[in-house]
Design an enzyme around this catalytic site. Structure first.
Site, mmCIF file in Angstrom:
data_model
loop_
_atom_site.group_PDB
_atom_site.id
_atom_site.type_symbol
_atom_site.label_atom_id
_atom_site.label_comp_id
_atom_site.label_asym_id
_atom_site.label_seq_id
_atom_site.Cartn_x
_atom_site.Cartn_y
_atom_site.Cartn_z
ATOM 1 N N VAL A 561 58.232 5.967 74.229
ATOM 2 C CA VAL A 561 58.840 4.984 73.187
ATOM 3 C C VAL A 561 58.876 3.692 73.833
ATOM 4 O O VAL A 561 58.679 2.419 73.094
ATOM 5 C CB VAL A 561 60.060 5.298 72.659
ATOM 6 N N ASP A 562 58.776 3.542 74.940
ATOM 7 C CA ASP A 562 58.765 2.198 75.776
ATOM 8 C C ASP A 562 57.140 1.455 75.720
ATOM 9 O O ASP A 562 56.838 0.360 76.207
ATOM 10 C CB ASP A 562 59.444 2.077 77.162
ATOM 11 N N ASP A 563 56.251 2.279 75.271
ATOM 12 C CA ASP A 563 54.871 1.749 75.208
ATOM 13 C C ASP A 563 54.492 1.272 73.797
ATOM 14 O O ASP A 563 53.416 0.804 73.627
ATOM 15 C CB ASP A 563 53.746 2.778 75.996
#
Ligand code: PRX
Length: 692
Positions: A561-563
């Site tokens: 999700v952090d990409d």
């Protein structure tokens, strides 16, 4: 926490146009020809009869239902295959995933005492398998190999365990292992386990700083290493790096007292740096030890190993795994996911420095009584045919690898694959990152000749074992989809507020029930463990991955999700754009990062490598953008295509996006440490192609 929720909020994209559905109830298709198709994620039915007896979705659902309703009983049935010095309690499974209800913890087989090294080796020897090979080692250079039987491995494990005892290693002590892929690496892991010592394998591609940091964090006073390692035509000076690590650790106030060094032909004794009194040659001391070493029986929850892993913040965390639960989950997943039976020849290309090497090269295959191929070198050395030559040489039945390797090999002419006999292959597997349908189809059609199911296994260092994965032959494979949860796994998709979403949808993947091989804590920092995995959504294990579920209940991981990149209010998963680019006939691989964009907030910046024989050109650039527009939507079209001679990857094949983000932002002077890259010179090559 607020920061993370912000990231999550921006993650929840609408269902992407053209997103593949598993369509398990709809039409299935057999292998497609390679040209002009390869990016389609159509379900593929393969006729495969699994020896596990799970041959339909109904078979699976019966077992899965029981595993969720009665985890203690379900896992106990499998655990009884192993030797337990003392049995576990009837109500052995216990967990709390909600911090508001007290300490977060997981326990399986409580009350039981066992030893995983005994179960990997002595148990098979006792049943008459002692003279059968369990390690088939293939050296970096063609023609250099070694076979070891269960008995030979057990004897060596005992000798090394006795030496460890002689230098003061006791139950519960941490021992760092920094070695090339030789038999002595899993042997060292097993020697620690035999004593109840806690191993921490540090991948041979890590720098001295990383090794020092890990040794200091877990207070490992002994390091087992080698004089060097051979990777294709390169020598990795492991001992030299270890020396530097010892120095760095001592600067930080931690003393590594003993370094055991295996002489490796890449760096002969006379060329190896030496520190009298601290360094000991493996070949001088271990062969002299007795091959008899009594087993240290440990409680089921006794820590088996630590494995350091990076998250989005802070220094690497030491993920702690238990003994009993890990043992049972590693064995059961290996058996069902790969349909592995005693005596099968199985090859996992992972290095023991990663969780995949722990669970599916060392412990899982040994627990199942299989023969595990251990390859020292790189799969394209000396030619891209090497992998398939190894498959032919050992008659490999199950082949498990990473999408990045598949893409790298796919970039070469198919003749490299077709020149070797692959008729022994029965099950193919992938792990570690989303696999784009094109690479999947190539793996399926060219490598597997259209007859081997592919198990796309989703899991993490923290989960210890495969969590969402097809079971071969039980339901159709879907390119790019991990399909259904393994036994005991209860996935949910959450929105950014932590509300469970139902039906076909997309959300944040979380797990709401414990499984036997779950992470138990973070070494020395239980609070960090609770905050990282259980604070975002109380009551759930937070995976950090985005995921889609289709109408058939099949899961497709969309990436961390952090990409995620937010473009003009449209949230775009980098993995999706990359898959689209990689589906273009000219593209070998692509990596996408966000960059600050005056108008859109964030723009999409794509680094692209091309197949042999394709030149960087405006025509291909336009065509690539068009492909993305067509497959995802205009909002996802890259703003910049930056040609790259290769992508900056760690030696384990992970793309280092941190570096690409800096290059995209033209902050070339802020690249940080690039020494852990497989090929640091690639970075300069990429910078030189900026604007071309
Ligand atoms: O994002 C997911 C991705 O790899 C992450 C876990 O990385 P690591 O702890 O290094 O373990 C890798 C080997 C188990 C996950 O959070 N990942 C892993 N497997 C898959 C995957 N992404 C998509 N498909 C997979 N099969």
């Amino acid at each position: 926490m607020e920061e993370r929720l912000k990231v999550l909020r921006s993650h929840l994209a609408p269902f992407p146009p053209g997103a593949s559905q598993s369509g398990l109830v709809s039409q299935t298709t057999s292998a497609q020809p390679r040209e002009g198709h390869a990016d389609v994620a159509r379900p593929v039915s393969v006729t495969y009869h699994a020896r596990t007896g799970v041959n339909s979705r109904e078979d699976y659902e019966r077992l899965h239902r029981r595993s969720i309703q009665d985890p203690a009983g379900f896992w106990a049935d499998f655990a009884s295959d192993f030797h337990w010095e003392r049995p576990w309690r009837r109500d052995h499974a216990r967990w709390n995933f909600d911090r508001r209800c007290g300490r977060v913890e997981t326990a399986f087989f409580e009350g039981g005492r066992t030893n995983i090294a005994y179960n990997c080796l002595d148990r098979h020897i006792a049943s008459g398998r002692g003279r059968q090979p369990c390690f088939l080692w293939e050296g970096n250079d063609i023609g250099v190999d070694r076979r070891m039987t269960f008995e030979e491995v057990r004897d060596e494990v005992c000798r090394l365990a006795n030496w460890l005892k002689s230098v003061g290693v006791r139950k519960g002590d941490a021992v760092a292992i920094y070695m090339p892929m030789v038999c002595e690496l899993p042997i060292a892991m097993l020697a620690c386990a035999r004593l109840g010592a806690v191993h921490t394998v540090v991948f041979g591609g890590f720098s001295a700083e990383s090794l020092a940091q890990r040794c200091a964090d877990c207070r490992s006073k002994v390091v087992i290493t080698a004089s060097g390692g051979a990777r294709a035509t390169k020598v990795v000076p492991l001992k030299q790096i270890t020396d530097k690590a010892v120095q760095l650790a001592s600067k930080d106030g931690f003393q590594i007292e003993t370094v055991l060094v295996l002489e490796h032909p890449s760096v002969p004794k006379r060329e190896c740096p030496w520190r009298q009194g601290r360094d000991v040659w493996y070949q001088d001391v271990v062969p002299r030890q007795s091959s008899n070493c009594p087993v240290e029986w440990v409680n089921s929850e006794h820590p088996l190993f630590l494995l350091y892993t990076s998250g989005s913040t802070g220094k690497p965390k030491g993920v702690v795994h238990s003994t009993g639960g890990y043992m049972v989950a590693a064995a059961v997943t290996t058996r069902y996911v790969f349909d592995l039976q005693p005596g099968d020849v199985y090859w996992c290309t992972a290095d023991c420095g990663w969780i995949t090497g722990h669970s599916y090269l060392a412990y899982g295959p040994l627990l199942c009584g299989a023969r595990s191929v251990i390859y020292e070198g790189v799969p394209s050395h000396p030619t891209p045919a090497r992998c398939w030559q190894i498959v032919e040489k050992y008659k490999v039945r199950q082949f498990y690898t990473a999408p990045t390797l598949i893409r790298a090999l796919e970039a070469h002419d198919d003749k490299f694959v077709l020149g070797s006999d692959r008729s022994s292959l029965a099950v193919l597997g992938t792990v570690g990152e989303p696999i784009n349908p094109r690479a999947w189809n190539w793996f399926f059609e060219v490598v597997g000749e259209g007859r081997c199911p592919i198990v796309d296994t989703w899991w993490q260092t923290e989960t210890g074992a495969a969590m969402i994965t097809p079971l071969p032959g039980a339901w159709p494979c879907v390119p790019g989809s991990a399909t259904l949860p393994f036994f005991g796994v209860a996935p949910v998709l959450l929105d950014d507020k932590g509300k469970e979403l139902h039906g076909a949808t997309e959300g944040i993947l979380a797990l709401k029930q414990a499984w036997p091989s779950a992470i138990r804590t973070v070494k020395g920092d239980h609070k960090r463990f609770e905050e990282t995995y259980f604070a975002t959504f109380p009551g759930y294990y937070f995976t950090g991955d985005g995921c889609r579920r289709d109408a058939n209940g099949c899961y497709t991981i969309t990436g961390r999700v952090d990409d995620v990149i937010n473009v003009s209010g449209h949230r775009v998963g980098t993995a999706e754009v990359e898959a689209a680019l990689a589906s273009h006939g000219a593209c070998t691989e692509a990596a996408v990062v966000g960059f600050d964009h005056d108008i859109k907030g964030q723009g999409i910046y794509a680094f692209v490598t091309l197949h042999d024989g394709h030149e960087f050109s405006d025509a291909i650039r336009k065509d690539l953008v068009k492909t993305v527009r067509e497959q995802i939507g205009a909002f996802a079209a890259p703003d910049v295509i930056h040609w790259a001679p290769g992508l900056p990857k760690t030696r384990s094949g992970k793309i280092m996006r941190r570096i690409l983000r800096k290059i995209a932002a033209k902050k070339d002077d802020e690249l940080g440490d690039i020494s852990t890259l497989a090929d640091p010179s690639i970075v300069q090559g990429i910078i030189e192609l900026r604007g071309k």
